[in-house]
Design a protein around this motif. Structure first.
Motif, short mmCIF file in Angstrom:
data_model
loop_
_atom_site.label_atom_id
_atom_site.label_comp_id
_atom_site.label_asym_id
_atom_site.label_seq_id
_atom_site.Cartn_x
_atom_site.Cartn_y
_atom_site.Cartn_z
N SER A 85 -21.54 51.12 18.87
CA SER A 85 -22.83 51.78 19.02
C SER A 85 -23.74 51.04 20.00
CB SER A 85 -23.52 51.92 17.67
OG SER A 85 -23.73 50.65 17.11
N SER A 86 -23.55 49.75 20.16
CA SER A 86 -24.37 49.00 21.12
C SER A 86 -23.92 49.22 22.55
CB SER A 86 -24.33 47.50 20.79
OG SER A 86 -23.01 47.01 20.95
N ASP A 87 -22.79 49.90 22.74
CA ASP A 87 -22.27 50.17 24.08
C ASP A 87 -22.83 51.46 24.67
OD1 ASP A 87 -20.63 47.92 24.05
OD2 ASP A 87 -18.92 49.01 23.27
N LYS A 88 -23.76 52.12 23.99
CA LYS A 88 -24.27 53.41 24.47
C LYS A 88 -24.89 53.27 25.86
CE LYS A 88 -23.16 56.07 21.09
NZ LYS A 88 -22.08 56.98 21.28
N THR A 89 -24.59 54.21 26.71
CA THR A 89 -25.14 54.24 28.06
C THR A 89 -25.90 55.55 28.26
OG1 THR A 89 -23.12 55.21 28.91
CG2 THR A 89 -23.27 52.83 29.02
N PHE A 90 -26.68 55.59 29.32
CA PHE A 90 -27.46 56.79 29.64
C PHE A 90 -26.75 57.68 30.65
CE2 PHE A 90 -30.54 53.57 28.36
CZ PHE A 90 -31.14 54.24 27.31
N GLY A 91 -25.84 57.14 31.39
CA GLY A 91 -25.11 57.90 32.40
C GLY A 91 -23.99 57.05 32.95
N ALA A 92 -23.09 57.67 33.64
CA ALA A 92 -21.97 56.93 34.18
C ALA A 92 -21.43 57.62 35.43
CB ALA A 92 -20.85 56.83 33.15
N ILE A 93 -20.94 56.82 36.33
CA ILE A 93 -20.18 57.33 37.47
C ILE A 93 -18.75 56.90 37.19
CG2 ILE A 93 -19.78 57.20 39.94
CD1 ILE A 93 -22.78 56.53 40.23
N SER A 94 -17.91 57.87 36.96
CA SER A 94 -16.56 57.58 36.53
C SER A 94 -15.57 57.69 37.69
CB SER A 94 -16.16 58.58 35.43
OG SER A 94 -14.85 58.37 35.01
N PRO A 95 -14.64 56.75 37.78
CA PRO A 95 -13.61 56.85 38.83
C PRO A 95 -12.73 58.07 38.59
CG PRO A 95 -13.06 55.11 37.28
CD PRO A 95 -14.42 55.62 36.90
N HIS A 96 -12.14 58.56 39.63
CA HIS A 96 -11.31 59.76 39.49
C HIS A 96 -9.96 59.61 40.16
CE1 HIS A 96 -12.20 60.83 43.64
NE2 HIS A 96 -13.44 60.50 43.38
N ALA A 97 -9.47 58.40 40.23
CA ALA A 97 -8.12 58.20 40.75
C ALA A 97 -7.13 58.70 39.71
CB ALA A 97 -7.89 56.71 41.02
N GLY A 98 -5.87 58.55 39.97
CA GLY A 98 -4.87 58.98 38.99
C GLY A 98 -5.16 58.39 37.63
N TYR A 99 -4.92 59.16 36.59
CA TYR A 99 -5.24 58.72 35.23
C TYR A 99 -4.54 57.42 34.88
CZ TYR A 99 -7.29 63.34 34.57
OH TYR A 99 -8.05 64.46 34.68
N PRO A 131 -4.40 73.30 42.39
CA PRO A 131 -4.38 71.84 42.36
C PRO A 131 -3.36 71.31 43.36
CG PRO A 131 -3.49 72.76 40.33
CD PRO A 131 -3.97 73.90 41.14
N THR A 132 -3.79 70.36 44.18
CA THR A 132 -2.89 69.83 45.22
C THR A 132 -2.17 68.56 44.81
OG1 THR A 132 -4.73 68.66 46.24
CG2 THR A 132 -4.22 70.86 47.10
N VAL A 133 -2.67 67.89 43.77
CA VAL A 133 -2.03 66.65 43.35
C VAL A 133 -1.47 66.74 41.93
CG1 VAL A 133 -3.34 65.18 44.93
CG2 VAL A 133 -4.24 65.67 42.65
N SER A 134 -1.39 67.94 41.41
CA SER A 134 -0.83 68.14 40.08
C SER A 134 0.59 67.58 40.05
CB SER A 134 -0.81 69.63 39.74
OG SER A 134 -0.24 69.86 38.49
N GLY A 135 0.84 66.72 39.08
CA GLY A 135 2.15 66.09 38.98
C GLY A 135 2.24 64.77 39.72
N LEU A 136 1.25 64.46 40.55
CA LEU A 136 1.24 63.19 41.25
C LEU A 136 0.31 62.19 40.57
CD1 LEU A 136 1.09 64.52 44.93
CD2 LEU A 136 3.08 63.64 43.71
#
Length: 65
Positions: free
Chosen positions: A37-51, A6-11
């Motif tokens: 339950s009404s928020d159910k989705t079929f798929g998602a593209i999730s961001p992957h920036a810092g948590y 991992p290159t960004v571990s800790g960052l």
């Protein structure tokens, strides 16, 4: 198989595995309280920036699947 270190571990996320687990678990637990339950989705593209930046949105997307 060669694994890339991992290159960004800790960052962008905690370098300590236990701390990282706690951070992810906390985000998912908080998302469970927000998703209905009404928020159910079929798929998602999730961001992957810092948590710290995208963790809540990612957790909400995962919990709504």
């Amino acid at each position: 198989m060669t694994l890339r270190k991992p290159t960004v571990s800790g960052l962008f996320y905690d370098a300590n595995p236990n701390g990282l687990t706690k951070e992810v678990d906390a985000a998912l637990a908080a998302a469970q309280k927000e998703v209905t339950s009404s928020d159910k989705t079929f798929g998602a593209i999730s961001p992957h920036a810092g948590y710290i930046f995208s963790g809540k949105v990612s957790a909400l997307a995962i919990e709504s699947l």
